[in-house]
Scaffold this motif. Sequence first.
Motif, mmCIF file in Angstrom:
data_model
loop_
_atom_site.group_PDB
_atom_site.id
_atom_site.type_symbol
_atom_site.label_atom_id
_atom_site.label_comp_id
_atom_site.label_asym_id
_atom_site.label_seq_id
_atom_site.Cartn_x
_atom_site.Cartn_y
_atom_site.Cartn_z
ATOM 1 N N PRO A 55 1.796 -21.423 -56.506
ATOM 2 C CA PRO A 55 2.250 -20.828 -55.237
ATOM 3 C C PRO A 55 1.338 -19.682 -54.801
ATOM 4 N N LEU A 56 1.521 -19.265 -53.536
ATOM 5 C CA LEU A 56 0.620 -18.270 -52.958
ATOM 6 C C LEU A 56 0.644 -16.953 -53.728
ATOM 7 N N ALA A 57 1.829 -16.516 -54.174
ATOM 8 C CA ALA A 57 1.899 -15.248 -54.911
ATOM 9 C C ALA A 57 1.063 -15.303 -56.184
ATOM 10 N N GLU A 58 1.097 -16.429 -56.870
ATOM 11 C CA GLU A 58 0.297 -16.580 -58.086
ATOM 12 C C GLU A 58 -1.186 -16.689 -57.755
ATOM 13 N N VAL A 59 -1.503 -17.341 -56.646
ATOM 14 C CA VAL A 59 -2.898 -17.421 -56.216
ATOM 15 C C VAL A 59 -3.440 -16.024 -55.926
ATOM 16 N N ARG A 60 -2.638 -15.190 -55.299
ATOM 17 C CA ARG A 60 -3.062 -13.813 -55.051
ATOM 18 C C ARG A 60 -3.347 -13.092 -56.362
ATOM 19 N N ARG A 61 -2.474 -13.260 -57.344
ATOM 20 C CA ARG A 61 -2.658 -12.586 -58.627
ATOM 21 C C ARG A 61 -3.932 -13.043 -59.313
ATOM 22 N N ILE A 62 -4.249 -14.321 -59.213
ATOM 23 C CA ILE A 62 -5.414 -14.875 -59.901
ATOM 24 C C ILE A 62 -6.713 -14.516 -59.174
ATOM 25 N N THR A 63 -6.692 -14.569 -57.856
ATOM 26 C CA THR A 63 -7.952 -14.519 -57.109
ATOM 27 C C THR A 63 -8.307 -13.153 -56.550
ATOM 28 N N GLU A 64 -7.329 -12.321 -56.249
ATOM 29 C CA GLU A 64 -7.631 -11.040 -55.626
ATOM 30 C C GLU A 64 -7.973 -9.994 -56.673
ATOM 31 N N LYS A 65 -9.013 -9.222 -56.424
ATOM 32 C CA LYS A 65 -9.427 -8.182 -57.360
ATOM 33 C C LYS A 65 -8.390 -7.065 -57.402
ATOM 34 N N LYS A 66 -8.299 -6.429 -58.550
ATOM 35 C CA LYS A 66 -7.362 -5.316 -58.668
ATOM 36 C C LYS A 66 -7.811 -4.113 -57.864
ATOM 37 N N ARG A 67 -9.101 -3.987 -57.626
ATOM 38 C CA ARG A 67 -9.647 -2.933 -56.774
ATOM 39 C C ARG A 67 -10.692 -3.563 -55.876
ATOM 40 N N ASP A 68 -10.609 -3.254 -54.575
ATOM 41 C CA ASP A 68 -11.575 -3.836 -53.649
ATOM 42 C C ASP A 68 -11.759 -2.889 -52.470
ATOM 43 N N ALA A 69 -12.736 -3.205 -51.628
ATOM 44 C CA ALA A 69 -12.992 -2.406 -50.433
ATOM 45 C C ALA A 69 -11.786 -2.468 -49.499
ATOM 46 N N ARG A 86 -4.531 -1.445 -54.091
ATOM 47 C CA ARG A 86 -5.720 -2.217 -54.473
ATOM 48 C C ARG A 86 -6.999 -1.723 -53.790
ATOM 49 N N ILE A 87 -6.999 -0.529 -53.234
ATOM 50 C CA ILE A 87 -8.165 -0.024 -52.514
ATOM 51 C C ILE A 87 -8.951 0.909 -53.429
ATOM 52 N N ARG A 88 -10.231 0.643 -53.589
ATOM 53 C CA ARG A 88 -11.037 1.501 -54.435
ATOM 54 C C ARG A 88 -11.381 2.787 -53.697
ATOM 55 N N THR A 89 -11.666 3.823 -54.469
ATOM 56 C CA THR A 89 -11.889 5.134 -53.874
ATOM 57 C C THR A 89 -13.268 5.280 -53.251
ATOM 58 N N HIS A 90 -14.157 4.349 -53.503
ATOM 59 C CA HIS A 90 -15.465 4.349 -52.836
ATOM 60 C C HIS A 90 -15.256 3.762 -51.432
ATOM 61 N N LEU A 91 -14.795 4.616 -50.512
ATOM 62 C CA LEU A 91 -14.285 4.135 -49.223
ATOM 63 C C LEU A 91 -15.362 3.595 -48.297
ATOM 64 N N VAL A 92 -16.582 4.054 -48.431
ATOM 65 C CA VAL A 92 -17.670 3.534 -47.605
ATOM 66 C C VAL A 92 -18.764 3.027 -48.544
ATOM 67 N N LEU A 124 -7.390 12.969 -57.759
ATOM 68 C CA LEU A 124 -6.598 12.057 -58.579
ATOM 69 C C LEU A 124 -5.411 11.498 -57.808
ATOM 70 N N ARG A 125 -4.760 12.346 -57.024
ATOM 71 C CA ARG A 125 -3.606 11.856 -56.258
ATOM 72 C C ARG A 125 -4.043 10.848 -55.191
ATOM 73 N N MET A 126 -5.138 11.165 -54.506
ATOM 74 C CA MET A 126 -5.642 10.229 -53.503
ATOM 75 C C MET A 126 -6.006 8.899 -54.151
ATOM 76 N N ARG A 127 -6.699 8.973 -55.299
ATOM 77 C CA ARG A 127 -7.103 7.763 -55.998
ATOM 78 C C ARG A 127 -5.890 6.930 -56.412
ATOM 79 N N SER A 128 -4.842 7.612 -56.890
ATOM 80 C CA SER A 128 -3.646 6.912 -57.330
ATOM 81 C C SER A 128 -2.996 6.148 -56.179
ATOM 82 N N PHE A 129 -2.912 6.804 -55.025
ATOM 83 C CA PHE A 129 -2.325 6.149 -53.859
ATOM 84 C C PHE A 129 -3.142 4.925 -53.461
ATOM 85 N N LEU A 130 -4.460 5.068 -53.413
ATOM 86 C CA LEU A 130 -5.312 3.956 -52.997
ATOM 87 C C LEU A 130 -5.240 2.799 -53.983
ATOM 88 N N LEU A 131 -5.258 3.108 -55.269
ATOM 89 C CA LEU A 131 -5.267 2.037 -56.256
ATOM 90 C C LEU A 131 -3.951 1.274 -56.277
#
Length: 347
Positions: free
Chosen positions: A7-21, A277-283, A267-274
Motif C-alpha cells: 500500500p501507499l503508506a508502506e511505499v512511502r516508508r520504503i522509498t522516501e528518505k528520512k531527511r531530504d530537501a 523529514r526536512i534536512r537543516t541544509h535548507l539551501v 537544535l530546536r529548529m533542527r528537531s522541528f525540521l527533522l
Amino acid sequence: MRRDIPPLAEVRRITEKKRDAWWTVLLVDPVATPLVRLTAMRTRITPNQITWGAFLLGLVSAACFAFGDWRWLIAGALVYHLSFILDCMDGKVARLTGQGSVFGAWLDFVFDRIRVAVCGVALMAGQYDRTGDTVYIWLALAVVGLDTLRYINSLEIFKIRYNMRKQIKARVREARRAENSAEVAFMEDLLRNNPSADIEHDIRKTSTVSEPLSEPNSEPVSEAGSEAVSEPRSEPGPEEATDVPQKPQGQVIDLQQEFRHRFPVYLRMRSFLLRHRIRTHLVSGIEFQMGVFIVGPLLDAVIEATLVSGALLLVFELAIIYKLLLSTRDFTRTIDSFERDEVATAA
C-alpha cells in the motif's frame, strides 16, 4: 499488473528518505511517491529508463529557456519541475523494486550535472538574446560554477568525515582488542534514527557534554551534514528498514559536540525540521536549481532569482565548512584522549 507492491503508506516508508530537501518533501514527494507505486504496479519501466526520461525532459526545458520570451520561460520552468519529479522517481522505483545499481547511481548523478549546465547556459543565452545584457553571460558561468562547487565540496567533506571515523574506529579497535569490547558508535548515526526524542536529549547534551567521549541517555536524531553525495539506488538500508534504532553496546563518540554547544537554538529548529523529514541544509543544490530554473523564470526575474539563490547557496556551504572545522577539533580532542588513555595505561 504486479500484486506484490505494498500500500501507499508502506511505499512511502520504503522509498522516501528520512531527511531530504524541503523542496522535495513539500513539492515533489506528494506527487512522485504515488506515481512510483503506480509505475511499479502497472509497468515494466526500469529506474534507468526513468533517469533517461528525466534527462530528456531537462533538454526540452533547456530548449524552452533558449527562446527567451516569458511564455517560454514559464513552459521551461514547468517542464523542468516535471523533469525533477522523474529524477526523484528513479531512485524510489529502484528501492521499491530492488532494481538499484551502482551504474544507475552514476548515470543519475552525471545526467543531473549535464542538465544543470545545459539549462543554465540555455536560460542565460535566451535572456542575453532578448535583452543584450552581458550580465547573463556571467550568470551562466556562475550557475555552472556554483553547481560544480557544491558537489565537489560535498564529496570532499564526505571523504574527510569518512577518514576521521576510520581513524577513530582503528584506535578504538586497537585500544580495546584485549578487552574484547563492543564496537564504537558515532553520535551522528544515533541521532539519525529517532526524530521524536531529540529535543530533550539535545538540550540535555548541550548542557552536559564536556568530554570528547560520551554515552547517550536516549536516542535522538541525526545532526545534519553534507547531503549532496549521490546515493546508490539500492535496497533499503538499515536506517530505512526499521524505525526503532538499536542502542549501541560500545563507546559512543560525538564529532559534532562543539557545534551543538555553540548553537543550542539550532537544535530546536533542527528537531522541528527533522520531524517533517526536512534536512537543516535548507539551501543546497536542489533549492539552488529550483530558484534559478523555476522561481526566476516563473516570475520573469532571472537575474534576481539567480543572485539570491547563489548567495544563499554560498552561505549554507560556508556554514557546512565551518561545521566541519568544529568537527575536526572534536576529532583532534578524541584522538588526544586515546593517547592520554594509552599513556595512563602504560604508567
